[in-house]
Design a protein around this motif. Structure first.
Motif, mmCIF file in Angstrom:
data_model
loop_
_atom_site.group_PDB
_atom_site.id
_atom_site.type_symbol
_atom_site.label_atom_id
_atom_site.label_comp_id
_atom_site.label_asym_id
_atom_site.label_seq_id
_atom_site.Cartn_x
_atom_site.Cartn_y
_atom_site.Cartn_z
ATOM 1 N N LEU A 115 20.847 -6.013 17.198
ATOM 2 C CA LEU A 115 21.287 -5.681 18.501
ATOM 3 C C LEU A 115 20.502 -6.289 19.362
ATOM 4 O O LEU A 115 20.864 -6.653 20.516
ATOM 5 N N GLU A 116 19.196 -6.374 19.181
ATOM 6 C CA GLU A 116 18.203 -6.959 20.387
ATOM 7 C C GLU A 116 18.524 -8.472 20.269
ATOM 8 O O GLU A 116 18.575 -8.658 21.279
ATOM 9 N N THR A 117 18.583 -9.086 19.513
ATOM 10 C CA THR A 117 18.823 -10.319 19.238
ATOM 11 C C THR A 117 20.102 -10.777 20.157
ATOM 12 O O THR A 117 20.287 -11.589 20.822
ATOM 13 N N GLY A 118 21.290 -9.994 19.729
ATOM 14 C CA GLY A 118 22.277 -10.086 20.229
ATOM 15 C C GLY A 118 22.598 -9.789 21.752
ATOM 16 O O GLY A 118 23.191 -10.505 22.506
ATOM 17 N N PHE A 119 21.804 -9.074 22.142
ATOM 18 C CA PHE A 119 21.536 -8.830 23.613
ATOM 19 C C PHE A 119 20.901 -9.941 24.378
ATOM 20 O O PHE A 119 21.503 -10.416 25.175
ATOM 21 N N LEU A 120 20.027 -10.799 23.801
ATOM 22 C CA LEU A 120 19.247 -11.813 24.179
ATOM 23 C C LEU A 120 20.337 -12.898 24.407
ATOM 24 O O LEU A 120 20.424 -13.674 25.131
ATOM 25 N N ALA A 121 21.329 -12.950 23.305
ATOM 26 C CA ALA A 121 21.814 -14.078 23.033
ATOM 27 C C ALA A 121 23.218 -14.219 24.357
ATOM 28 O O ALA A 121 23.424 -15.114 24.483
ATOM 29 N N VAL A 122 23.198 -12.840 24.721
ATOM 30 C CA VAL A 122 24.416 -13.010 25.916
ATOM 31 C C VAL A 122 24.013 -13.866 26.928
ATOM 32 O O VAL A 122 24.698 -14.524 27.737
ATOM 33 N N PHE A 123 22.815 -14.125 27.315
ATOM 34 C CA PHE A 123 22.147 -14.613 28.379
ATOM 35 C C PHE A 123 21.521 -15.980 28.186
ATOM 36 O O PHE A 123 20.775 -16.599 28.954
ATOM 37 N N LEU A 124 21.926 -16.661 27.083
ATOM 38 C CA LEU A 124 21.268 -17.787 26.648
ATOM 39 C C LEU A 124 22.213 -19.133 27.043
ATOM 40 O O LEU A 124 21.782 -19.945 26.916
ATOM 41 N N GLY A 125 23.406 -18.540 27.458
ATOM 42 C CA GLY A 125 23.891 -19.630 28.034
ATOM 43 C C GLY A 125 25.157 -20.519 26.983
ATOM 44 O O GLY A 125 24.787 -20.144 25.833
ATOM 45 N N ASN A 126 25.661 -21.305 27.386
ATOM 46 C CA ASN A 126 26.453 -22.278 26.567
ATOM 47 C C ASN A 126 26.185 -23.882 26.966
ATOM 48 O O ASN A 126 25.277 -24.190 27.664
ATOM 49 N N GLU A 127 27.323 -24.775 26.598
ATOM 50 C CA GLU A 127 26.811 -25.998 26.954
ATOM 51 C C GLU A 127 27.024 -26.298 28.362
ATOM 52 O O GLU A 127 27.186 -27.633 28.808
ATOM 53 N N GLN A 128 27.634 -25.506 29.059
ATOM 54 C CA GLN A 128 27.827 -25.608 30.522
ATOM 55 C C GLN A 128 26.459 -25.549 31.313
ATOM 56 O O GLN A 128 26.388 -26.026 32.541
ATOM 57 N N VAL A 129 25.241 -25.001 30.684
ATOM 58 C CA VAL A 129 23.973 -25.007 31.314
ATOM 59 C C VAL A 129 22.855 -25.243 30.491
ATOM 60 O O VAL A 129 23.165 -25.465 29.356
ATOM 61 N N GLU A 130 21.953 -25.786 31.182
ATOM 62 C CA GLU A 130 20.602 -26.124 30.377
ATOM 63 C C GLU A 130 20.178 -24.845 29.626
ATOM 64 O O GLU A 130 20.308 -23.636 30.351
ATOM 65 N N SER A 167 13.283 2.529 17.444
ATOM 66 C CA SER A 167 14.097 2.061 18.769
ATOM 67 C C SER A 167 13.482 3.270 19.887
ATOM 68 O O SER A 167 13.399 4.230 19.588
ATOM 69 N N TYR A 168 13.245 2.628 21.066
ATOM 70 C CA TYR A 168 12.788 3.416 22.164
ATOM 71 C C TYR A 168 13.761 3.595 23.469
ATOM 72 O O TYR A 168 13.574 4.459 24.220
ATOM 73 N N ASP A 169 15.250 3.270 23.048
ATOM 74 C CA ASP A 169 16.435 3.417 23.884
ATOM 75 C C ASP A 169 17.582 3.383 22.906
ATOM 76 O O ASP A 169 17.512 2.892 22.058
ATOM 77 N N PRO A 170 18.487 4.308 23.415
ATOM 78 C CA PRO A 170 19.845 4.163 22.599
ATOM 79 C C PRO A 170 20.511 2.889 22.545
ATOM 80 O O PRO A 170 21.365 3.050 21.842
ATOM 81 N N LEU A 171 20.189 1.828 23.570
ATOM 82 C CA LEU A 171 20.834 0.743 23.531
ATOM 83 C C LEU A 171 20.298 -0.368 22.611
ATOM 84 O O LEU A 171 20.662 -1.388 22.306
ATOM 85 N N HIS A 172 18.960 0.068 22.133
ATOM 86 C CA HIS A 172 18.303 -0.812 21.175
ATOM 87 C C HIS A 172 17.818 -2.237 21.701
ATOM 88 O O HIS A 172 17.926 -3.238 20.996
ATOM 89 N N LEU A 173 17.305 -1.989 23.013
ATOM 90 C CA LEU A 173 17.207 -3.357 23.496
ATOM 91 C C LEU A 173 15.705 -3.980 23.195
ATOM 92 O O LEU A 173 15.688 -5.144 23.097
ATOM 93 N N VAL A 174 14.706 -3.083 23.273
ATOM 94 C CA VAL A 174 13.368 -3.757 22.660
ATOM 95 C C VAL A 174 12.907 -2.691 21.667
ATOM 96 O O VAL A 174 12.632 -1.412 21.958
ATOM 97 N N ASN A 175 12.523 -3.263 20.513
ATOM 98 C CA ASN A 175 12.104 -2.178 19.235
ATOM 99 C C ASN A 175 10.830 -2.511 18.651
ATOM 100 O O ASN A 175 10.309 -3.603 19.098
#
Length: 468
Positions: A130-145, A317-325
């Motif tokens: 979940l933490e890795t997947g959350f960060l992947a949301v903001f990694l972009g795609n081939e449209q941006v560096e 996990s320190y929050d129910p969204l599992h953002l940083v663990n």
């Protein structure tokens, strides 16, 4: 804002995203194929009961809007389809915002599953995904560096995974400090693989080298992830090598595979494929990435403090969204392997000559002649919990009797979790569970008996039980 992106990580991002999508696919598939018996409406720990006991703040999930087994299956299989499409590179053909939304939906679907999974989803690799997947949301795609800030956040996550695991060992069992833990670990780990016995039979000096190398890679190498290239790439490569070693020596679901995926994100792809020129990121995207970075940094305080605490906690996990663990494993290593053997009989009255037939599980040891199989990265949740139950009945308090009840009923969904059902025609009249000590056979014993395990009866775990 030239500092925002780095074209050198084009290839690294592509490989990372495709590999992460593959891990997601395995996770959703595991949920789709096992949920009915574990947490379904008629499962051992039903989701509807859990939802009634909890609130949306402590366990946010889509299933608070509606729950049925059909809806859960829809969520899980939708996750499989979305993951498979990402493996094929679908997100790179979409506008940036749509690609981010796709990754966000995937994260939300899996979060919804984990937050109703209860005991069956209480493993550290659930939060890691979940933490890795959350960060992947903001990694972009081939449209941006590739955004540098998100790449650094991925390294910070990898650092916590490795360094946390190293510290928990150093602070934990004395055998890690005297380099003898690997004398036992390959035999007593939760689910041995096909090569685990060969690893166990390595000579003592090899085991000591394994333990020493583990300390170096988990306590020293992660610091180098923050060094300039190519040092960071070399550090990531060393982590990959040790994780492959763990993949070969046991079954740890997708923990090792996901750690490898994280390490790949730290590799300078330009060393392999050169660089291209990608468009600069739009302003709205830069603002979102900066805001998310600030959020993760703020939420990192408690996990960072945990790293340096004398009472370091594993997999919290320190929050129910599992953002940083917080992460870590095997601070203590068992010296003796104990296994629960579940048996049934079709006889109504138990006597000295009662014939008991054993249920065979897919992954955990049972038949002493059977070669353990490689299931990772697929997660056999019941098999893993049987290992915990053998350590202490407290781990089985909530689900073991419901499991036995379903065996007595001949429940098809439960029986699908097993490798062999010794009562194919009608359910048994009684079921019992016995605790055995298991150990790998020596090379001589293997030649003489053909067995890979030797087992010795310890005690009764559950007396013969029937439906009332």
């Amino acid at each position: 804002m030239e500092w925002f992106g780095d074209d050198a990580y084009q290839l690294s991002r592509l490989v990372f995203q495709r590999a992460l999508a593959a891990v997601y696919l395995v996770a959703f598939l595991s949920a789709a194929l096992q949920f009915k018996a574990l947490i379904g409406e008629r499962g051992m720990l039903p989701v509807p009961d859990f939802l009634r006991r909890t609130d949306g703040r402590s366990a946010p999930t889509l299933f608070r809007l509606h729950y049925s087994d059909r809806f859960f299956a829809l969520v899980a299989w939708t996750g499989c389809l979305l993951s498979a499409a990402l493996v094929a590179g679908a997100a790179d053909r979409l506008p940036l915002g749509a690609a981010m939304a796709w990754w966000a939906v995937l994260w939300l679907l899996y979060l919804s599953i984990v937050n109703v999974g209860q005991t069956w989803y209480g493993f550290g690799w659930e939060s890691l995904l979940l933490e890795t997947g959350f960060l992947a949301v903001f990694l972009g795609n081939e449209q941006v560096e590739p955004p540098v800030l998100v790449l650094w956040l991925l390294r910070w996550l990898l650092f916590r995974v490795e360094f946390g695991a190293g510290l928990i060992k150093l602070r934990g069992d004395a055998c890690w400090r005297n380099l003898t833990c690997l004398y036992f670990h390959h035999e007593t780990q939760p689910m041995p693989g096909p090569l685990s016995r060969l690893f166990h039979l390595l000579p003592g000096p090899a085991h000591r080298f394994e333990a020493a190398a583990n300390h170096v890679v988990q306590l020293g190498v992660p610091v180098l992830l923050f060094a300039p290239q190519p040092v960071a790439s070399v550090a990531a490569g060393l982590i990959v090598v040790t994780q492959v070693w763990l993949v070969l020596s046991g079954n740890f679901a997708w923990l090792n595979w996901l750690t490898i995926v994280l390490a790949l994100s730290a590799v300078d792809g330009s060393l392999i494929a050169g660089t291209g020129t990608l468009p600069e990121a739009p302003l709205w995207y830069r603002i979102v990435v900066i805001a998310v970075t600030a959020l993760v940094v703020a939420l990192s305080y408690r996990p960072a403090r945990n790293l340096f605490s004398r009472h370091q906690a594993m997999n919290r996990s320190y929050d129910p969204l599992h953002l940083v663990n917080s992460y870590g494993a095997f601070g203590t290593v068992g010296r003796v392997r104990q296994e629960l053997v579940v048996q049934g009989t079709d006889e109504r009255t138990v006597h000295e000559d009662t014939v008991w037939r054993e249920y065979e599980f897919k992954g955990k040891p049972g038949d002493v002649r059977r070669l353990p199989r490689q299931y990772a990265p697929y997660h056999l949740r019941l098999d893993w919990m049987m290992w915990f139950a053998a350590l202490s009945p407290a781990y089985a308090r909530s689900w073991f009797l419901p499991f036995v009840e379903r065996l007595l009923q001949g429940d098809r969904d439960t029986l699908r979790l097993l490798r062999r059902n010794p009562f194919p025609d009608e359910p048994p009249a009684q079921v019992r569970a016995r605790l055995y000590r298991y150990r790998f056979t020596t090379r001589r014993e293997r030649r003489e008996t053909g067995a890979r395990w030797h087992r010795t009866f310890v005690r009764e775990f559950l007396a013969p039980t029937r439906l009332s």
